[in-house]
Design a protein around this motif. Structure first.
Motif, PDB file in Angstrom:
ATOM      1  N   GLU A 228      -2.627 -48.654 -11.787  1.00 38.27           N
ATOM      2  CA  GLU A 228      -2.863 -47.199 -11.806  1.00 38.27           C
ATOM      3  C   GLU A 228      -3.738 -46.338 -12.186  1.00 38.27           C
TER       4      GLU A 228
ATOM      5  N   LYS B 151      -7.146 -47.269  -8.293  1.00 35.79           N
ATOM      6  CA  LYS B 151      -6.355 -48.176  -8.533  1.00 35.79           C
ATOM      7  C   LYS B 151      -7.163 -49.099  -9.185  1.00 35.79           C
TER       8      LYS B 151
ATOM      9  N   VAL C 150      -4.628 -38.514 -17.740  1.00 33.46           N
ATOM     10  CA  VAL C 150      -2.820 -38.959 -17.855  1.00 33.46           C
ATOM     11  C   VAL C 150      -3.443 -40.379 -19.411  1.00 33.46           C
TER      12      VAL C 150
ATOM     13  N   SER D 134      -3.091 -33.870  -8.506  1.00 27.65           N
ATOM     14  CA  SER D 134      -3.368 -34.775  -9.103  1.00 27.65           C
ATOM     15  C   SER D 134      -4.000 -35.942  -8.293  1.00 27.65           C
ATOM     16  N   VAL D 135      -4.989 -36.896  -8.788  1.00 24.52           N
ATOM     17  CA  VAL D 135      -5.627 -38.003  -7.566  1.00 24.52           C
ATOM     18  C   VAL D 135      -5.644 -39.190  -8.214  1.00 24.52           C
ATOM     19  N   SER D 136      -5.776 -39.876  -7.873  1.00 29.57           N
ATOM     20  CA  SER D 136      -5.761 -41.566  -8.616  1.00 29.57           C
ATOM     21  C   SER D 136      -6.233 -42.377  -7.677  1.00 29.57           C
TER      22      SER D 136
ATOM     23  N   LYS E  73      -4.698 -42.342 -13.166  1.00 29.11           N
ATOM     24  CA  LYS E  73      -4.898 -40.853 -12.668  1.00 29.11           C
ATOM     25  C   LYS E  73      -5.484 -39.854 -13.497  1.00 29.11           C
TER      26      LYS E  73
ATOM     27  N   VAL F 237      -5.605 -36.004 -13.676  1.00 26.79           N
ATOM     28  CA  VAL F 237      -4.648 -34.993 -13.210  1.00 26.79           C
ATOM     29  C   VAL F 237      -5.042 -34.102 -13.074  1.00 26.79           C
TER      30      VAL F 237
ATOM     31  N   TYR G 166      -9.795 -35.606  -3.129  1.00 24.16           N
ATOM     32  CA  TYR G 166      -8.209 -35.409  -3.083  1.00 24.16           C
ATOM     33  C   TYR G 166      -8.036 -33.955  -1.956  1.00 24.16           C
TER      34      TYR G 166
END
Length: 476
Positions: free
Chosen positions: A47, A102, A35, A98-100, A49, A51, A92
């Motif tokens: 975070e 930290k 993103v 999406s996948v994220s 991300k 997508v 995922y």
């Protein structure tokens, strides 16, 4: 420090219809991208991300290559999930977009150092998911890069001016705070000083000749501000911005908190007026509201912290709270209404200007004090953390022609440059109502960045007051 480079990726579905002699072939492949391709890390946890251009057909993994610069994993930063062998694997599920992960910052950023971590999509378990180089990497920067140019519109909230807005020029970040959300500010530096809220109309503080907080008090109509009585200048803090009195300047309305409790008096507090419930018409400004009431307070030391005692005027008992000093901030703030510590200013090194209402001082033609006066559309500089400024008239040099060479150090060493009111209300005219085009300001922040700044509006497009706009540029 905010995101200095923020590229929001807008996905185009990869399914492209192409015509040939016989039929239409449709590419049903998916695509993955970050993103944000670059971010200045400002929070303890961020975070990050990845997508997909359309929901995934099945569960899988995205593997990221991790390349840090001048940072050590586990010492300077960590991630969830963890990095292993310079790779980060993100799992995922099916039918997700999406996948994220930290990113956790352990150390603080230091401006000028190059510290970052670059994450690059190395592979996706689903072979039909494509990755393009332009959006396949994301760099998280620990160092803040000062904004080169920017135009901002201060979010003061219109002609009732409900908000104070703190502005960090190096990041372009704005923090707005309801001006009635606080009453007292407790200094985080070496001295034990307490400020009162001059952003509230009629807010005033008077020292009483008693140390007994449980003694009944009564309202005093003379304890007020903005009525052109020279004596009421003693009920506000120094408009200059200094905390300690000098030969020429007063300090805070509340005396320095003594280590000797017998020297710490009770104060009568007129909490001023609420924000106006009725907006002004046309280009007017509405600054008068209902009374916020009265309190009595007494402040003591508690080790290296403060102890605030407070009560209603007719009370024979009081409440008490310990307020810790925090060196990261100019002040820790307290609301007598909510009876709680509240967050107001950003950390002291993260703001340079405050666009606000302000209780200052007016003078007669002979230079004598006409007492306190309440100003809207006021710009104060963060002199308590070393921000300095001076004014330049366009008759001397045009804004466009002003360079770093013109901002000589001696111009920042004057008393006026260290006065938090150096910009103040000097940038605008009341009659007729307009911003002044014959001047601009040069500002030096605590990190040594030098900016030129000019105001471009004091009204919204609809002609409403309380909508300040300006533009500025970093001088190199």
């Amino acid at each position: 420090m905010k995101k200095s480079v923020l590229l929001i990726i807008t996905f185009l579905l990869v399914g492209i219809t192409a015509c040939n002699n016989d039929d239409n072939d449709v590419d049903n492949s998916n695509a993955a991208a970050f993103v944000n391709t670059a971010t200045n890390v400002i929070d303890a946890e961020t975070e990050v991300k990845v997508v997909f251009s359309k929901p995934t057909l099945s569960a899988g993994t995205v593997t990221l290559n991790v390349v840090p610069t001048a940072l050590v994993y586990g010492t300077d930063y960590t991630t969830t999930p963890a990095v292993e062998n310079a790779k980060l694997v993100l799992s995922y599920a099916a039918n997700v977009s999406s996948v994220s992960f930290k990113f956790k910052k352990i150390i603080d950023a230091i401006e000028g150092e190059v510290k970052n971590v670059k994450f690059t999509i190395a592979s996706v378990s689903d072979q039909d998911v494509k990755v393009t180089a332009a959006t396949g990497s994301s760099q998280l920067n620990f160092n803040e890069t000062a904004v080169a140019t920017k135009t901002l519109a201060s979010e003061n909230g219109g002609n009732t001016v409900p908000n104070q807005v703190f502005i960090d020029l190096s990041s372009g970040a704005m923090t707005k705070v309801l001006k009635t959300s606080w009453d007292l500010g407790f200094y985080g530096g070496n001295e034990f000083r307490v400020i009162s809220n001059g952003a509230i109309n009629k807010f005033a503080v008077k020292q009483l000749n008693t140390t007994n907080i449980d003694e009944v008090q009564v309202e005093d109509p003379n304890v007020t501000t903005g009525n052109y009585e020279a004596s009421n200048i003693g009920f506000i803090d120094s408009p200059y911005g200094n905390l300690t009195a000098t030969d020429k300047l007063k300090g805070t309305a509340i005396a320095e908190v003594s280590a000797n409790n017998a020297e710490n008096k009770v104060y009568l507090v007129n909490m001023g007026q609420e924000i106006s419930a009725v907006p002004a018409t046309g280009t007017g400004v509405a600054l008068t509201g209902a009374s916020r009431g009265w309190k009595k307070i007494r402040i003591l030391r508690d080790g290296n912290n403060y102890k605030l005692q407070y009560a209603d005027l007719n009370a024979t008992t009081h409440s008490e709270v310990t307020i810790a000093k925090d060196a990261a901030y100019n002040f820790s703030f307290f609301s007598l209404n909510t009876k709680s510590v509240v967050k107001v200013e950003p950390t002291k090194d993260k703001w340079d200007l405050n666009i606000t209402t302000f209780t200052g001082e007016t003078l007669y033609n002979d230079g004598s004090s006409a007492g306190s006066y309440y100003f809207p559309d006021y710009a104060i500089t963060n002199t308590k953390n070393g921000t300095k400024a001076f004014q330049v008239l366009t008759s001397e040099i045009a804004y466009e022609n002003f360079t770093l060479a013109n901002a000589t150090q001696d111009k920042f060493n004057t008393d006026l440059a260290k006065d938090q009111r150096v910009i103040g209300g000097n940038w605008r005219a009341t009659y007729p109502l307009s911003f002044k085009t014959d001047r601009f300001y040069v500002i030096k922040d605590a990190n040594g960045n030098v900016y030129k700044l000019k105001f471009t509006s004091m009204l919204s497009a609809a002609g409403e007051r309380g909508n300040v706009s300006f533009q500025y540029a970093l001088l190199k």
